[in-house]
Design a protein around this motif. Structure first.
Motif, PDB file in Angstrom:
ATOM      1  N   LYS A  18       1.005  -1.131   0.115  1.00 23.98           N
ATOM      2  CA  LYS A  18      -0.041  -0.133  -0.032  1.00 23.98           C
ATOM      3  C   LYS A  18       0.856   1.337  -0.045  1.00 23.98           C
ATOM      4  O   LYS A  18       0.605   2.240  -0.769  1.00 23.98           O
ATOM      5  N   SER A  39      -3.303  -2.827  -6.140  1.00 24.98           N
ATOM      6  CA  SER A  39      -3.811  -4.301  -6.313  1.00 24.98           C
ATOM      7  C   SER A  39      -3.465  -5.356  -5.366  1.00 24.98           C
ATOM      8  O   SER A  39      -4.109  -5.990  -4.887  1.00 24.98           O
ATOM      9  N   LEU A  73      -4.471  -4.718  -1.589  1.00 25.91           N
ATOM     10  CA  LEU A  73      -5.946  -4.989  -1.523  1.00 25.91           C
ATOM     11  C   LEU A  73      -6.015  -6.560  -1.419  1.00 25.91           C
ATOM     12  O   LEU A  73      -6.685  -7.124  -0.597  1.00 25.91           O
ATOM     13  N   THR A 107      -7.253  -8.238   1.952  1.00 30.90           N
ATOM     14  CA  THR A 107      -8.360  -9.396   1.962  1.00 30.90           C
ATOM     15  C   THR A 107      -7.931 -10.644   2.490  1.00 30.90           C
ATOM     16  O   THR A 107      -8.968 -11.131   3.298  1.00 30.90           O
ATOM     17  N   LEU A 135     -10.468  -3.120   5.529  1.00 34.27           N
ATOM     18  CA  LEU A 135     -11.108  -3.559   4.476  1.00 34.27           C
ATOM     19  C   LEU A 135     -12.598  -2.902   4.525  1.00 34.27           C
ATOM     20  O   LEU A 135     -13.030  -2.575   3.616  1.00 34.27           O
ATOM     21  N   ARG A 160     -12.409   0.477   3.445  1.00 33.87           N
ATOM     22  CA  ARG A 160     -12.459   0.834   2.054  1.00 33.87           C
ATOM     23  C   ARG A 160     -13.823   0.582   1.411  1.00 33.87           C
ATOM     24  O   ARG A 160     -14.270   1.219   0.458  1.00 33.87           O
ATOM     25  N   GLY A 177     -10.708   1.679  -3.727  1.00 32.86           N
ATOM     26  CA  GLY A 177     -10.195   0.798  -4.412  1.00 32.86           C
ATOM     27  C   GLY A 177     -11.119  -0.482  -4.647  1.00 32.86           C
ATOM     28  O   GLY A 177     -10.795  -1.497  -5.217  1.00 32.86           O
ATOM     29  N   VAL A 178     -12.305  -0.460  -4.213  1.00 33.08           N
ATOM     30  CA  VAL A 178     -13.399  -1.557  -4.289  1.00 33.08           C
ATOM     31  C   VAL A 178     -14.595  -0.724  -4.600  1.00 33.08           C
ATOM     32  O   VAL A 178     -14.912   0.568  -4.071  1.00 33.08           O
TER      33      VAL A 178
END
Length: 180
Positions: free
Chosen positions: A36, A46, A49, A53, A67, A70, A76-77
């Protein structure tokens, strides 16, 4: 962090990878954080993430909160408040104060759940008892307004003072507004 050795981010990443390859949730989280921020590796949102996850799915509370944020904010999602709430709840159930406070805010605003001031106050209390300044402020606001608890300006001021003593400016302003 370089304690006892020369700080070397690339070497830290190498060790995180070795542990991540063995399925270690903390290693997934730490390696995701490196990707990150571009610490010891090229920045890759990517990959960050993906790793966060993995850590969240393994039950890592910090990863679940990250998350959740996010998904709550669409970073990013695709924005998905219900998914954010599920992630916050998983971390809150582990006793994570940040997750408890975040979930409390969701119940305050009705974000991803039906608004429920009693549940919001309960969650803020759990986090406030762990000295979370934002939760102390949130619970203080509940007491100030009588949302989910009996209205009590003295208790509101006590909680605002705890948060203000940690440097939370909005709590300092609330204390002044109440005249304490």
């Amino acid at each position: 962090n370089g304690t006892g050795v020369v700080q070397d981010y690339a070497e830290a990443v190498r060790w995180y990878r070795l542990a991540a390859d063995q399925g270690n949730a903390s290693a997934h989280w730490n390696l995701g954080t490196c990707y990150k921020h571009g610490t010891g590796v090229d920045q890759d949102p990517s990959e960050a993430l993906r790793l966060v996850t993995l850590a969240a799915n393994q039950g890592h509370a910090n990863a679940q909160v990250n998350l959740g944020r996010r998904y709550e904010n669409g970073i990013g999602v695709d924005q998905d408040h219900a998914k954010a709430v599920r992630l916050y709840r998983r971390a809150a159930d582990q006793g994570d104060a940040l997750a408890q406070g975040s979930l409390g805010l969701c119940y305050t605003t009705g974000t991803g759940v039906d608004a429920d001031p009693v549940e919001a106050a309960r969650l803020f209390r759990l986090a406030a008892e762990q000295s979370d300044a934002i939760a102390q402020y949130g619970l203080g606001a509940c007491y100030e307004c009588g949302a989910g608890v009996d209205q009590d300006h003295v208790e509101a001021a006590r909680l605002y003072r705890l948060a203000a003593n940690q440097g939370l400016a909005i709590a300092q302003e609330s204390l002044a507004r109440l005249g304490f």
